[in-house]
Design an enzyme around this catalytic site. Structure first.
Site, mmCIF file in Angstrom:
data_model
loop_
_atom_site.group_PDB
_atom_site.id
_atom_site.type_symbol
_atom_site.label_atom_id
_atom_site.label_comp_id
_atom_site.label_asym_id
_atom_site.label_seq_id
_atom_site.Cartn_x
_atom_site.Cartn_y
_atom_site.Cartn_z
ATOM 1 N N ASP A 152 40.027 63.540 45.741
ATOM 2 C CA ASP A 152 39.217 62.454 46.299
ATOM 3 C C ASP A 152 39.473 62.252 47.787
ATOM 4 O O ASP A 152 38.553 62.278 48.611
ATOM 5 C CB ASP A 152 39.486 61.140 45.554
ATOM 6 C CG ASP A 152 39.047 61.196 44.096
ATOM 7 O OD1 ASP A 152 38.113 61.953 43.800
ATOM 8 O OD2 ASP A 152 39.641 60.481 43.270
ATOM 9 N N ARG A 157 50.108 50.515 42.556
ATOM 10 C CA ARG A 157 49.005 50.257 43.475
ATOM 11 C C ARG A 157 49.248 49.082 44.429
ATOM 12 O O ARG A 157 48.995 49.207 45.630
ATOM 13 C CB ARG A 157 47.693 50.055 42.696
ATOM 14 C CG ARG A 157 47.244 51.306 41.944
ATOM 15 C CD ARG A 157 47.048 52.485 42.914
ATOM 16 N NE ARG A 157 46.617 53.693 42.228
ATOM 17 C CZ ARG A 157 47.368 54.768 42.059
ATOM 18 N NH1 ARG A 157 48.617 54.774 42.517
ATOM 19 N NH2 ARG A 157 46.907 55.842 41.458
ATOM 20 N N ASP A 187 41.816 51.063 39.502
ATOM 21 C CA ASP A 187 42.569 51.108 40.757
ATOM 22 C C ASP A 187 41.819 50.482 41.924
ATOM 23 O O ASP A 187 42.429 49.927 42.837
ATOM 24 C CB ASP A 187 42.954 52.549 41.095
ATOM 25 C CG ASP A 187 44.157 53.021 40.305
ATOM 26 O OD1 ASP A 187 44.842 52.167 39.722
ATOM 27 O OD2 ASP A 187 44.411 54.235 40.271
ATOM 28 N N SER A 229 42.718 64.723 35.774
ATOM 29 C CA SER A 229 42.984 63.668 36.740
ATOM 30 C C SER A 229 44.383 63.147 36.463
ATOM 31 O O SER A 229 44.662 62.636 35.369
ATOM 32 C CB SER A 229 41.956 62.535 36.596
ATOM 33 O OG SER A 229 42.267 61.477 37.476
#
Length: 410
Positions: free
Chosen positions: A18, A98, A127, A179
């Site tokens: 990404d 996060r 996220d 992922s």
């Protein structure tokens, strides 16, 4: 903020698929803006190798690598461990990483005088919420760019095509494109065959598991380990004092070798959909179970039962990205109060995926062997007292039964 006013963007950069394509995409779509890449090191290990070279080669002006490992363990993992917080059995490995990363991201953006902060989270995931709620807490006036909510790319396959067209090197391919999210606490796997809950994870396939082995491939001989806790925080393993990061790494090693810490669940995402994921959290499972064992002898009944309610709410807050909120902080204050006596040693046996209680001791124990004994308790407990207790405890049941009998006889 209007696109033409954005001159400098700070990007949460991992070097994965990404964020690798986001750098050229930002420059193409935001007036050739300056892109400053920021990577938060929460224990990704070799994933950070060559990151600066890659970031600069794809168009970033500079790369910050923030060493957040100690902060992550002590200020995020430990509060969740003390609370016993999870989300549908998931031990929050991505969830509490996060806010730690996003806080560092906001600090760099402010330092650099950035116009916007960018992240690579998809519009389907949790996220994006975790990042942006943290950014609202630390950089409330900063614009946020989320390419997955803007660009025409619809899949990871199209991302790979974009990367190939822009000569961006990738460590993945279409066949092995799980992922994954990795840090010192866990490793998650999503996508490909795992998207169908009917498929068994390929635990025994070489390269699938990275933090350990499957239970059937674990040794036939158990491993014993003793963990010391001080007020709910682990401070030593097998009598050797260690800092938080060292403890997690040591228990990851021991747990992984014994097939501990695998979780395969279909979880309920905050955004409304169900998602299947496989998690590796070997050290985390050992610590959670050992901490719970210690609490069985150091917390009274009412505190223990109420704390379970708090743990569920705590886990939901963390999963939903609400770390920097008054309620999470208030719950942490409650948890810290309960942990004042959670000090002692827990011995566990690790065997083929299991964490088995092998003995727990504490100077603050509430377990009295004389009182609990089936034998002679030396007069510590008069069994005749139980008759009066039962009569009072069951009074409402007895009264209702008598009145019901009277009503039926009329």
């Amino acid at each position: 903020m209007n696109k033409k006013d954005i001159k400098k963007v700070v990007l949460a950069y991992s070097g994965g698929l990404d964020t690798s394509i986001i750098i050229p995409w930002l420059k193409e779509n935001y007036n050739n803006c300056e892109v400053i890449a920021v990577s938060g090191d929460v224990g990704q290990g070799t994933e950070l190798d060559g990151l600066e070279e890659k970031a600069l080669a794809t168009g970033a002006s500079k790369l910050y690598v923030l060493d957040l490992k100690k902060e992550y363990v002590e200020e995020y993992i430990w509060p969740c461990l003390k609370a016993g917080a999870d989300y549908e059995e998931y031990l929050l490995g991505t969830s509490h990483a996060r806010p730690c990363i996003a806080k560092g991201l906001a600090e760099i953006a402010i330092k650099e005088g950035a116009d916007a902060i960018c992240h690579g989270c998809t519009g389907k995931g949790n996220d994006q919420v975790r990042f942006e709620l943290t950014l609202k807490a630390f950089a409330p006036e900063m614009a946020i760019i989320a390419p997955w909510r803007e660009w025409d790319i619809k899949s990871r396959e199209e991302e790979i095509e974009y990367a190939e067209a822009h000569n961006i090197p990738l460590k993945i391919n279409r066949e092995t494109n799980y992922s994954k999210d990795k840090n010192v606490w866990h490793l998650s796997h999503e996508g490909l065959d795992l998207e169908n809950p009917a498929n068994e994870p390929l635990y025994n396939k070489e390269g699938f598991l990275e933090m350990g082995v499957s239970p059937e491939m674990a040794p036939d001989k158990p491993t014993y380990v003793t963990i010391h806790f001080e007020q709910g925080v682990p401070t030593a393993v097998d009598g050797v004092e260690m800092n938080g990061l060292e403890i997690v790494e040591k228990l990851n090693e021991l747990g992984g070798a014994n097939g501990v810490g695998l979780l395969d669940i279909v979880e309920n995402r905050l955004v409304g959909m169900k998602s299947r994921g496989v998690y590796e959290t070997p050290g985390g499972e050992i610590l959670y179970k050992a901490h719970a064992m210690l609490e069985t002898i150091t917390l009274d009944r009412e505190t223990s039962h109420y704390k379970r309610l708090v743990a569920q709410k705590f886990g939901e807050l963390v999963y939903n990205g609400l770390w920097f909120t008054p309620l999470r902080e208030a719950l942490s204050a409650f948890v810290d109060e309960t942990q004042k006596t959670v000090t002692g040693d827990v011995k566990v046996k690790l065997y083929k995926g299991n964490v088995i209680n092998a003995g727990v001791t504490s100077d603050y124990t509430l377990y009295d062997e004389n009182v609990a004994s089936f034998g002679d308790d030396g007069g510590a407990y008069d069994q005749k007292d139980s008759a009066g207790f039962i009569n009072l405890f069951g009074l409402s049941i007895k009264v209702k039964a008598l009145l019901d009998k009277q009503r039926k006889s009329k």
